[in-house]
Design an enzyme around this catalytic site. Structure first.
Site, PDB file in Angstrom:
ATOM      1  N   LYS A 280      -6.104   7.508  11.887  1.00 45.44           N
ATOM      2  CA  LYS A 280      -6.453   8.021  10.552  1.00 45.44           C
ATOM      3  C   LYS A 280      -6.918   9.477  10.598  1.00 45.44           C
ATOM      4  CE  LYS A 280      -7.585   3.428   8.938  1.00 45.44           C
ATOM      5  NZ  LYS A 280      -8.599   2.521   8.394  1.00 45.44           N
TER       6      LYS A 280
ATOM      7  N   CYS B   7     -16.395  -8.285   5.989  1.00 45.30           N
ATOM      8  CA  CYS B   7     -16.364  -8.556   7.436  1.00 45.30           C
ATOM      9  C   CYS B   7     -16.637  -7.242   8.149  1.00 45.30           C
ATOM     10  CB  CYS B   7     -15.003  -9.156   7.836  1.00 45.30           C
ATOM     11  SG  CYS B   7     -13.720  -7.927   8.135  1.00 45.30           S
TER      12      CYS B   7
ATOM     13  N   CYS C 253      -7.806 -10.825   1.132  1.00 47.00           N
ATOM     14  CA  CYS C 253      -7.907 -10.382   2.518  1.00 47.00           C
ATOM     15  C   CYS C 253      -8.056 -11.573   3.467  1.00 47.00           C
ATOM     16  CB  CYS C 253      -9.095  -9.438   2.700  1.00 47.00           C
ATOM     17  SG  CYS C 253      -9.240  -8.927   4.418  1.00 47.00           S
TER      18      CYS C 253
ATOM     19  N   CYS D   6     -15.292  -3.362  -0.304  1.00 49.59           N
ATOM     20  CA  CYS D   6     -13.900  -3.592   0.081  1.00 49.59           C
ATOM     21  C   CYS D   6     -13.326  -4.756  -0.722  1.00 49.59           C
ATOM     22  CB  CYS D   6     -13.821  -3.902   1.565  1.00 49.59           C
ATOM     23  SG  CYS D   6     -14.427  -5.556   1.947  1.00 49.59           S
TER      24      CYS D   6
ATOM     25  N   ARG E   8       0.851  -1.203   0.000  1.00 49.15           N
ATOM     26  CA  ARG E   8       0.000   0.000   0.000  1.00 49.15           C
ATOM     27  C   ARG E   8       0.880   1.244   0.000  1.00 49.15           C
ATOM     28  NH1 ARG E   8      -3.952   0.044   4.928  1.00 49.15           N
ATOM     29  NH2 ARG E   8      -4.983  -1.631   3.794  1.00 49.15           N
TER      30      ARG E   8
ATOM     31  N   LYS F  76      -3.920   1.624  14.819  1.00 49.23           N
ATOM     32  CA  LYS F  76      -3.881   2.512  13.651  1.00 49.23           C
ATOM     33  C   LYS F  76      -4.542   3.858  13.951  1.00 49.23           C
ATOM     34  CE  LYS F  76      -6.205  -0.530  11.130  1.00 49.23           C
ATOM     35  NZ  LYS F  76      -7.111  -1.222  10.208  1.00 49.23           N
TER      36      LYS F  76
ATOM     37  N   CYS G  61     -13.942  -1.669   6.021  1.00 51.83           N
ATOM     38  CA  CYS G  61     -12.985  -0.980   5.146  1.00 51.83           C
ATOM     39  C   CYS G  61     -13.634  -0.115   4.063  1.00 51.83           C
ATOM     40  CB  CYS G  61     -12.036  -1.991   4.509  1.00 51.83           C
ATOM     41  SG  CYS G  61     -11.044  -2.846   5.741  1.00 51.83           S
TER      42      CYS G  61
ATOM     43  N   ARG H 155      -1.808   6.922   9.407  1.00 52.30           N
ATOM     44  CA  ARG H 155      -1.808   6.382   8.036  1.00 52.30           C
ATOM     45  C   ARG H 155      -1.894   7.493   6.982  1.00 52.30           C
ATOM     46  NH1 ARG H 155      -4.027   1.086   8.079  1.00 52.30           N
ATOM     47  NH2 ARG H 155      -3.388   0.026   9.962  1.00 52.30           N
TER      48      ARG H 155
HETATM   49 FE1  SRM Z   1      -9.023  -1.876   6.147  1.00 52.62          FE
HETATM   50  C1  SRM Z   1      -7.693  -4.421   7.912  1.00 52.62           C
HETATM   51  C2  SRM Z   1      -8.121  -3.324   3.272  1.00 52.62           C
HETATM   52  C3  SRM Z   1      -9.694   1.002   4.532  1.00 52.62           C
HETATM   53  C4  SRM Z   1     -10.771  -0.786   8.860  1.00 52.62           C
HETATM   54  N1  SRM Z   1      -8.032  -3.563   5.694  1.00 52.62           N
HETATM   55  C5  SRM Z   1      -7.521  -4.471   6.561  1.00 52.62           C
HETATM   56  C6  SRM Z   1      -6.662  -5.506   5.836  1.00 52.62           C
HETATM   57  C7  SRM Z   1      -5.261  -5.024   5.832  1.00 52.62           C
HETATM   58  C8  SRM Z   1      -6.786  -6.939   6.349  1.00 52.62           C
HETATM   59  C9  SRM Z   1      -5.815  -7.415   7.377  1.00 52.62           C
HETATM   60  O1  SRM Z   1      -5.629  -6.746   8.418  1.00 52.62           O
HETATM   61  O2  SRM Z   1      -5.275  -8.501   7.181  1.00 52.62           O
HETATM   62  C10 SRM Z   1      -7.306  -5.427   4.429  1.00 52.62           C
HETATM   63  C11 SRM Z   1      -6.415  -5.839   3.262  1.00 52.62           C
HETATM   64  C12 SRM Z   1      -7.257  -6.404   2.144  1.00 52.62           C
HETATM   65  C13 SRM Z   1      -6.539  -6.571   0.880  1.00 52.62           C
HETATM   66  O3  SRM Z   1      -6.370  -7.719   0.444  1.00 52.62           O
HETATM   67  O4  SRM Z   1      -6.154  -5.578   0.274  1.00 52.62           O
HETATM   68  C14 SRM Z   1      -7.835  -4.017   4.430  1.00 52.62           C
HETATM   69  N2  SRM Z   1      -8.810  -1.243   4.271  1.00 52.62           N
HETATM   70  C15 SRM Z   1      -8.514  -2.023   3.200  1.00 52.62           C
HETATM   71  C16 SRM Z   1      -8.716  -1.284   1.902  1.00 52.62           C
HETATM   72  C17 SRM Z   1      -7.748  -1.668   0.817  1.00 52.62           C
HETATM   73  C18 SRM Z   1     -10.162  -1.515   1.457  1.00 52.62           C
HETATM   74  C19 SRM Z   1     -10.492  -1.046   0.059  1.00 52.62           C
HETATM   75  O5  SRM Z   1     -11.264  -1.779  -0.538  1.00 52.62           O
HETATM   76  O6  SRM Z   1     -10.063   0.003  -0.369  1.00 52.62           O
HETATM   77  C20 SRM Z   1      -8.602   0.165   2.403  1.00 52.62           C
HETATM   78  C21 SRM Z   1      -7.199   0.690   2.381  1.00 52.62           C
HETATM   79  C22 SRM Z   1      -7.142   2.078   2.886  1.00 52.62           C
HETATM   80  C23 SRM Z   1      -5.813   2.752   2.741  1.00 52.62           C
HETATM   81  O7  SRM Z   1      -5.468   3.074   1.632  1.00 52.62           O
HETATM   82  O8  SRM Z   1      -5.161   3.001   3.763  1.00 52.62           O
HETATM   83  C24 SRM Z   1      -9.064   0.004   3.843  1.00 52.62           C
HETATM   84  N3  SRM Z   1      -9.973  -0.150   6.631  1.00 52.62           N
HETATM   85  C25 SRM Z   1     -10.245   0.870   5.777  1.00 52.62           C
HETATM   86  C26 SRM Z   1     -11.220   1.745   6.350  1.00 52.62           C
HETATM   87  C27 SRM Z   1     -11.818   2.959   5.675  1.00 52.62           C
HETATM   88  C28 SRM Z   1     -11.076   4.214   5.992  1.00 52.62           C
HETATM   89  O9  SRM Z   1     -10.029   4.167   6.648  1.00 52.62           O
HETATM   90  O10 SRM Z   1     -11.531   5.273   5.590  1.00 52.62           O
HETATM   91  C29 SRM Z   1     -11.540   1.225   7.592  1.00 52.62           C
HETATM   92  C30 SRM Z   1     -12.620   1.767   8.553  1.00 52.62           C
HETATM   93  C31 SRM Z   1     -12.221   3.011   9.221  1.00 52.62           C
HETATM   94  C32 SRM Z   1     -11.527   2.713  10.502  1.00 52.62           C
HETATM   95  O11 SRM Z   1     -10.341   2.444  10.468  1.00 52.62           O
HETATM   96  O12 SRM Z   1     -12.188   2.695  11.546  1.00 52.62           O
HETATM   97  C33 SRM Z   1     -10.748   0.037   7.762  1.00 52.62           C
HETATM   98  N4  SRM Z   1      -9.161  -2.475   8.069  1.00 52.62           N
HETATM   99  C34 SRM Z   1      -9.989  -1.928   9.012  1.00 52.62           C
HETATM  100  C35 SRM Z   1      -9.917  -2.711  10.218  1.00 52.62           C
HETATM  101  C36 SRM Z   1     -10.725  -2.472  11.523  1.00 52.62           C
HETATM  102  C37 SRM Z   1     -10.062  -1.536  12.427  1.00 52.62           C
HETATM  103  C38 SRM Z   1     -10.790  -1.421  13.733  1.00 52.62           C
HETATM  104  O13 SRM Z   1     -10.902  -0.332  14.253  1.00 52.62           O
HETATM  105  O14 SRM Z   1     -11.225  -2.437  14.268  1.00 52.62           O
HETATM  106  C39 SRM Z   1      -9.023  -3.768   9.945  1.00 52.62           C
HETATM  107  C40 SRM Z   1      -8.599  -4.900  10.897  1.00 52.62           C
HETATM  108  C41 SRM Z   1      -7.683  -4.448  11.956  1.00 52.62           C
HETATM  109  O15 SRM Z   1      -7.148  -3.347  11.966  1.00 52.62           O
HETATM  110  O16 SRM Z   1      -7.488  -5.260  12.858  1.00 52.62           O
HETATM  111  C42 SRM Z   1      -8.589  -3.594   8.585  1.00 52.62           C
HETATM  112 FE1  SF4 Z   2     -10.955  -7.482   4.527  1.00 48.51          FE
HETATM  113 FE2  SF4 Z   2     -12.918  -7.034   6.208  1.00 48.51          FE
HETATM  114 FE3  SF4 Z   2     -11.497  -5.004   5.295  1.00 48.51          FE
HETATM  115 FE4  SF4 Z   2     -13.141  -6.233   3.688  1.00 48.51          FE
HETATM  116  S1  SF4 Z   2     -13.739  -5.108   5.534  1.00 48.51           S
HETATM  117  S2  SF4 Z   2     -11.014  -5.694   3.209  1.00 48.51           S
HETATM  118  S3  SF4 Z   2     -13.042  -8.312   4.367  1.00 48.51           S
HETATM  119  S4  SF4 Z   2     -10.736  -6.599   6.589  1.00 48.51           S
END
Ligand code: SRM
Ligand code: SF4
Length: 575
Positions: free
Chosen positions: A216, A479, A440, A434, A81, A214, A483, A150
């Site tokens: 943001k 899930c 993922c 997502c 990323r 994390k 995201c 981030r």
């Molecule tokens: Fe996310 C974890 C993809 C935006 C909340 N996110 C992940 C992981 C890295 C899975 C992992 O931990 O093993 C995913 C990788 C999937 C893959 O194969 O690419 C993943 N997140 C993404 C992306 C690529 C989704 C997309 O379709 O675009 C986004 C990348 C953003 C970036 O460029 O930095 C992405 N993730 C978000 C957002 C939206 C945002 O930030 O505006 C959220 C919700 C906002 C927030 O953070 O509260 C988000 N991702 C999570 C979480 C839950 C965090 C939490 O508070 O519990 C996880 C899991 C974790 O952190 O444990 C996670």
């Molecule tokens: Fe993976 Fe869940 Fe984020 Fe979708 S919402 S990319 S399934 S961690």
């Protein structure tokens, strides 16, 4: 590690805290692990540290069972990323990402919900080369993931060019200010010699265990809330007066993630606590980050996000703590108004140039069978003299196009059918999904690969209701991590198991309200059976200008949710 440094921590520190503490400022044994040719993987501990370098180890989940049967190790691969403040990339950078995706990745680019690029499918042996080539194109991946600040998001704003540049500069300033100081990234990926003895290295903002979780930041420019400001740990809402940037309202404590069945976790919307000037923005951000550093929960990662730190102690406690650390008080917040959290498609005129927003379904850039999207964008990048802006809705803006270039770009758009002949419904134009399967590791259900199909079927209902053009924000995630920010959509689906989703209703069109669980664990037929009567009723009963998310609350399908603290407790379904 010394626990006394962190007050208010009951219980054992989470293992991740020890990993960070002994990592020698994020070095771990990543360098050695990369050299190990026996496996395509790295150690678990290094994998956790690798996130701070902008990469995740994954495996192709489509191949898991087959490889297990054949007694092969999983098909390990890495996601990378980029850190791209405000989602702005030059045409050259686009071409480099395109080339790396073909050469070392899975042949596609992913535009993320936080305005940046992801590559998938990078093998361990190609990681370093890929990062080096990005670096040569002036892109970094440092701190794109991990317990740290981030990628800073910023409104893409094609309409107000002057304000965009100013606000974009602020996002870069914030992003740079909150970078880690460690030289680990340079040593591991860019073959830098150790500049200082790492034992003398310091992290003035973060300390040696970085943040509990994390973090943001996003900047919105009303009336657009494309960055979903209320989902950010820390949000800045630009206040413009007489066309000039006066300053920012400060909003704190948003977040989307939760865990199914654990009501101590919930999505939350941020709260506006005051106002600061553009000069004060980095100081405010730094102090906010240090409060989370010192008070965030380091014993339970499920409750470690900033939203829980604030909710546990109250917003008044937080304001006092911030003002004390600043040594001055935030000003009173200014009035603001958001219209939508979506993008405006097509050509728009800025101050001195033109901007073309293209719909990219779920942010996936590749050549589809009858839709050569990746090739078309590559050809545009070759002639484009402005920049690309990746939007928070996974779309793309060909930005700053001169009137002379417009025709050439239009011809390429037509030739590669980038918009030509495609009439997307208002629902699809406002959709996000997502990544989920196959990359993922946390996905419970399909998302990116499934939403387009589900939309095909919902569009039939919309057609029947005469609502094909109606803009409705719909989001899906595989899930509950959220995201694609599903808790802020008018309709959303959160994966529970293969083919099964929880359905939520009642977010607002401008992204300032959380939605509410309407049906649990349902498959496609039940989704359609549940949605159809609501959509048909909405077409009949809606008031002038009433959005779908507002209607479902007025009509009593779901209760309005005022705060994440009520997300699980207000009455779930009234109808
Ligand atoms: Fe996310 C974890 C993809 C935006 C909340 N996110 C992940 C992981 C890295 C899975 C992992 O931990 O093993 C995913 C990788 C999937 C893959 O194969 O690419 C993943 N997140 C993404 C992306 C690529 C989704 C997309 O379709 O675009 C986004 C990348 C953003 C970036 O460029 O930095 C992405 N993730 C978000 C957002 C939206 C945002 O930030 O505006 C959220 C919700 C906002 C927030 O953070 O509260 C988000 N991702 C999570 C979480 C839950 C965090 C939490 O508070 O519990 C996880 C899991 C974790 O952190 O444990 C996670
Ligand atoms: Fe993976 Fe869940 Fe984020 Fe979708 S919402 S990319 S399934 S961690």
């Amino acid at each position: 590690m010394d626990k006394s440094k962190f007050p208010n921590q009951d219980g054992q520190l989470d293992e991740m805290e020890h990993i960070k503490a002994r990592s020698n400022h994020l070095r771990g044994t990543i360098k050695e692990g990369l050299r190990d040719r026996i496996t395509g993987a790295i150690s678990d501990e290094d994998n956790k540290l690798l996130k701070f370098h902008g990469s995740y180890q994954q495996d192709d989940r489509d191949l898991r069972d087959e490889r297990r049967r054949k007694k092969l190790e999983p098909a390990y691969q890495f996601m990378i990323r980029v850190r791209l403040p405000g989602g702005v990339a030059t045409p050259d950078q686009w071409l480099v990402m395109d080339e790396l995706a073909q050469k070392n990745g899975n042949g596609s680019l992913r535009l993320t919900t936080r305005q940046t690029f992801q590559l998938h499918g990078i093998l361990k042996w190609n990681l370093k080369e890929t990062l080096q080539e990005m670096n040569e194109a002036l892109m970094t991946t440092i701190a794109a993931c991990g317990d740290i600040n981030r990628n800073v998001m910023c409104n893409v704003n094609p309409e107000q060019s002057a304000v965009h540049s100013e606000v974009y500069e602020c996002s870069k300033k914030l992003s740079n200010h909150l970078l880690p100081e460690t030289n680990a990234y340079h040593e591991i990926w860019l073959d830098d010699k150790k500049i200082v003895d790492s034992r003398d290295e310091t992290e003035p903002i973060y300390g040696s265990t970085y943040l509990p979780r994390k973090f943001k930041i996003g900047i919105a420019v009303p009336p657009s809330n494309d960055v979903d400001i209320f989902s950010q740990d820390l949000g800045f809402i630009a206040i413009i007066q007489d066309g000039k940037l006066k300053g920012f309202n400060v909003a704190v404590g948003g977040g989307m993630g939760m865990t199914h069945g654990d009501t101590k976790t919930y999505p939350q919307i941020s709260r506006v606590i005051g106002f600061c000037t553009p000069d004060q923005i980095t100081e405010v951000a730094e102090k906010v980050v240090t409060i989370q550093r010192d008070f965030g929960n380091r014993t339970n990662r499920k409750n470690a996000r900033f939203k829980y730190t604030i909710d546990a102690r109250g917003i008044e406690w937080f304001k006092d703590e911030l003002n004390e650390r600043l040594g001055w008080d935030l000003d009173k917040e200014h009035a603001y108004h958001f219209e939508s959290n979506g993008d405006h498609y097509g050509w728009l005129k800025g101050k001195d140039s033109l901007h073309l927003t293209l719909f990219i379904q779920n942010g996936r850039v590749k050549d589809f069978e009858d839709y050569p999207l990746m090739t078309g964008l590559r050809e545009i990048a070759k002639i484009h003299t402005g920049e690309f802006r990746l939007t928070p809705n996974q779309n793309l803006i060909i930005a700053n196009v001169t009137s002379e270039k417009k025709q050439e770009i239009d011809e390429l758009v037509k030739k590669y059918q980038l918009t030509e002949g495609k009439h997307y419904s208002g629902l699809r134009r406002n959709s996000m999904a997502c990544v989920a399967f196959p990359t993922c590791g946390l996905a419970m259900a399909e998302s990116e690969r499934y939403l387009p199909q589900l939309l095909d079927r919902i569009e039939v209902i919309l057609e029947e209701a005469g609502l094909k053009e109606e803009e409705i924000v719909i989001r899906m995630t595989g899930c509950p991590n959220g995201c694609a920010r599903p808790a802020l959509a008018e309709v959303s689906f959160i994966g529970k198991a293969p083919g099964k989703y929880n359905m939520y209703l009642g977010g607002s069109f401008n992204g300032n309200r959380l939605n509410k669980l309407y049906r649990e664990n349902i498959g496609e037929e039940e989704i359609l059976q549940n949605l159809r009567p609501i959509i048909l009723q909405y077409a009949k009963d809606r008031q002038e200008g009433e959005h779908f998310g507002d209607y479902v609350i007025r009509a009593g399908y779901v209760e309005e949710v005022h705060s994440g603290l009520d997300f699980h407790t207000t009455e779930s379904t009234r109808k």
